[in-house]
Design a protein around this motif. Structure first.
Motif, PDB file in Angstrom:
ATOM      1  N   GLU A  16       0.829  -1.207   0.000  1.00  0.00           N
ATOM      2  CA  GLU A  16       0.000   0.000   0.000  1.00  0.00           C
ATOM      3  C   GLU A  16       0.864   1.257   0.000  1.00  0.00           C
ATOM      4  O   GLU A  16       0.500   2.263  -0.611  1.00  0.00           O
ATOM      5  N   ARG A  17       2.006   1.209   0.660  1.00  0.00           N
ATOM      6  CA  ARG A  17       2.916   2.366   0.676  1.00  0.00           C
ATOM      7  C   ARG A  17       3.431   2.662  -0.727  1.00  0.00           C
ATOM      8  O   ARG A  17       3.524   3.825  -1.132  1.00  0.00           O
ATOM      9  N   TYR A  18       3.760   1.612  -1.488  1.00  0.00           N
ATOM     10  CA  TYR A  18       4.210   1.816  -2.865  1.00  0.00           C
ATOM     11  C   TYR A  18       3.104   2.449  -3.708  1.00  0.00           C
ATOM     12  O   TYR A  18       3.375   3.256  -4.601  1.00  0.00           O
ATOM     13  N   GLU A  19       1.855   2.096  -3.436  1.00  0.00           N
ATOM     14  CA  GLU A  19       0.737   2.705  -4.163  1.00  0.00           C
ATOM     15  C   GLU A  19       0.672   4.198  -3.873  1.00  0.00           C
ATOM     16  O   GLU A  19       0.471   5.009  -4.773  1.00  0.00           O
ATOM     17  N   ALA A  20       0.858   4.566  -2.610  1.00  0.00           N
ATOM     18  CA  ALA A  20       0.847   5.976  -2.236  1.00  0.00           C
ATOM     19  C   ALA A  20       2.035   6.714  -2.856  1.00  0.00           C
ATOM     20  O   ALA A  20       1.897   7.852  -3.319  1.00  0.00           O
ATOM     21  N   LEU A  21       3.198   6.073  -2.882  1.00  0.00           N
ATOM     22  CA  LEU A  21       4.368   6.697  -3.507  1.00  0.00           C
ATOM     23  C   LEU A  21       4.146   6.919  -4.997  1.00  0.00           C
ATOM     24  O   LEU A  21       4.529   7.962  -5.544  1.00  0.00           O
ATOM     25  N   ALA A  22       3.526   5.952  -5.660  1.00  0.00           N
ATOM     26  CA  ALA A  22       3.239   6.094  -7.092  1.00  0.00           C
ATOM     27  C   ALA A  22       2.277   7.255  -7.335  1.00  0.00           C
ATOM     28  O   ALA A  22       2.444   8.011  -8.301  1.00  0.00           O
ATOM     29  N   LEU A  23       1.294   7.406  -6.480  1.00  0.00           N
ATOM     30  CA  LEU A  23       0.388   8.540  -6.593  1.00  0.00           C
ATOM     31  C   LEU A  23       1.150   9.853  -6.399  1.00  0.00           C
ATOM     32  O   LEU A  23       0.913  10.829  -7.110  1.00  0.00           O
ATOM     33  N   GLY A  24       2.088   9.862  -5.462  1.00  0.00           N
ATOM     34  CA  GLY A  24       2.920  11.052  -5.255  1.00  0.00           C
ATOM     35  C   GLY A  24       3.742  11.394  -6.478  1.00  0.00           C
ATOM     36  O   GLY A  24       3.910  12.572  -6.820  1.00  0.00           O
ATOM     37  N   VAL A  25       4.246  10.390  -7.165  1.00  0.00           N
ATOM     38  CA  VAL A  25       5.012  10.621  -8.392  1.00  0.00           C
ATOM     39  C   VAL A  25       4.100  11.231  -9.458  1.00  0.00           C
ATOM     40  O   VAL A  25       4.488  12.174 -10.160  1.00  0.00           O
ATOM     41  N   LYS A  26       2.879  10.705  -9.586  1.00  0.00           N
ATOM     42  CA  LYS A  26       1.924  11.253 -10.558  1.00  0.00           C
ATOM     43  C   LYS A  26       1.604  12.722 -10.242  1.00  0.00           C
ATOM     44  O   LYS A  26       1.541  13.562 -11.140  1.00  0.00           O
ATOM     45  N   LEU A  27       1.384  13.024  -8.975  1.00  0.00           N
ATOM     46  CA  LEU A  27       1.092  14.403  -8.588  1.00  0.00           C
ATOM     47  C   LEU A  27       2.287  15.320  -8.846  1.00  0.00           C
ATOM     48  O   LEU A  27       2.124  16.469  -9.264  1.00  0.00           O
ATOM     49  N   THR A  28       3.484  14.802  -8.623  1.00  0.00           N
ATOM     50  CA  THR A  28       4.696  15.571  -8.919  1.00  0.00           C
ATOM     51  C   THR A  28       4.801  15.835 -10.414  1.00  0.00           C
ATOM     52  O   THR A  28       5.206  16.923 -10.838  1.00  0.00           O
ATOM     53  N   ALA A  29       4.433  14.848 -11.232  1.00  0.00           N
ATOM     54  CA  ALA A  29       4.458  15.028 -12.687  1.00  0.00           C
ATOM     55  C   ALA A  29       3.497  16.131 -13.102  1.00  0.00           C
ATOM     56  O   ALA A  29       3.838  16.977 -13.937  1.00  0.00           O
ATOM     57  N   PHE A  30       2.305  16.136 -12.509  1.00  0.00           N
ATOM     58  CA  PHE A  30       1.362  17.200 -12.825  1.00  0.00           C
ATOM     59  C   PHE A  30       1.919  18.555 -12.396  1.00  0.00           C
ATOM     60  O   PHE A  30       1.841  19.536 -13.139  1.00  0.00           O
ATOM     61  N   ALA A  31       2.491  18.617 -11.199  1.00  0.00           N
ATOM     62  CA  ALA A  31       3.064  19.879 -10.711  1.00  0.00           C
ATOM     63  C   ALA A  31       4.218  20.332 -11.604  1.00  0.00           C
ATOM     64  O   ALA A  31       4.407  21.536 -11.808  1.00  0.00           O
ATOM     65  N   ALA A  32       4.957  19.383 -12.146  1.00  0.00           N
ATOM     66  CA  ALA A  32       6.101  19.730 -12.995  1.00  0.00           C
ATOM     67  C   ALA A  32       5.674  20.514 -14.224  1.00  0.00           C
ATOM     68  O   ALA A  32       6.364  21.450 -14.639  1.00  0.00           O
ATOM     69  N   ILE A  33       4.532  20.165 -14.802  1.00  0.00           N
ATOM     70  CA  ILE A  33       4.131  20.902 -16.011  1.00  0.00           C
ATOM     71  C   ILE A  33       3.644  22.304 -15.672  1.00  0.00           C
ATOM     72  O   ILE A  33       3.665  23.183 -16.520  1.00  0.00           O
ATOM     73  N   VAL A  34       3.254  22.517 -14.423  1.00  0.00           N
ATOM     74  CA  VAL A  34       2.814  23.833 -13.997  1.00  0.00           C
ATOM     75  C   VAL A  34       4.011  24.696 -13.598  1.00  0.00           C
ATOM     76  O   VAL A  34       4.075  25.882 -13.918  1.00  0.00           O
ATOM     77  N   VAL A  35       4.989  24.088 -12.952  1.00  0.00           N
ATOM     78  CA  VAL A  35       6.108  24.832 -12.368  1.00  0.00           C
ATOM     79  C   VAL A  35       7.270  25.036 -13.345  1.00  0.00           C
ATOM     80  O   VAL A  35       7.881  26.101 -13.369  1.00  0.00           O
ATOM     81  N   VAL A  36       7.576  24.029 -14.146  1.00  0.00           N
ATOM     82  CA  VAL A  36       8.746  24.096 -15.019  1.00  0.00           C
ATOM     83  C   VAL A  36       8.381  24.848 -16.294  1.00  0.00           C
ATOM     84  O   VAL A  36       7.524  24.408 -17.071  1.00  0.00           O
TER      85      VAL A  36
END
Length: 126
Positions: A16-36
């Motif tokens: 379950e922790r890996y699932e949460a980490l994967a979701l965090g990576v997806k959210l970081t990817a979304f933030a990357a297109i906004v920030v970079v």
């Protein structure tokens, strides 16, 4: 509670922790297109995050395989040696191209791949 029950609880928590980490990576990817601001850098970052999520999901699937082995043993009452996650994985560990193929297979799973091409297309359109 026997060793297999303890192992199952630990493995399930990590799964379950890996699932949460994967979701965090997806959210970081979304933030990357906004920030970079630089599109080339944003595309490279998205590709890197896609690969990172594939690695996490590959690790998660290894835990899932062991969880299933433990569950089969508990359900059938057959003897399954506890605490053999790494030994079992090492015995069947792919090398070189096989390991890369395992990561690529994870990267192409729909639950992993879905947002990345869409985010990359969005970056390309901006």
């Amino acid at each position: 509670m026997n060793a297999l029950h303890h192992e199952w609880l630990a493995l399930q928590a990590q799964h379950e922790r890996y699932e949460a980490l994967a979701l965090g990576v997806k959210l970081t990817a979304f933030a990357a297109i906004v920030v970079v601001a630089d599109n080339t850098l944003a595309l490279a970052l998205l590709a890197l995050l896609w690969l990172q999520e594939a690695v996490l999901k590959t690790f998660q699937s290894r835990l899932g395989e062991r969880l299933l082995a433990v569950e089969r043993g508990v359900k059938s009452g057959t003897e399954v040696a506890a605490m053999q996650l790494h030994s079992d994985w090492l015995a069947s560990r792919p090398r070189g191209a096989g390991l890369a193929a395992e990561y690529l297979k994870s990267a192409l799973r729909p639950t992993v791949a879905l947002p990345y091409p869409l985010l990359m297309a969005l970056v390309a359109m901006i």
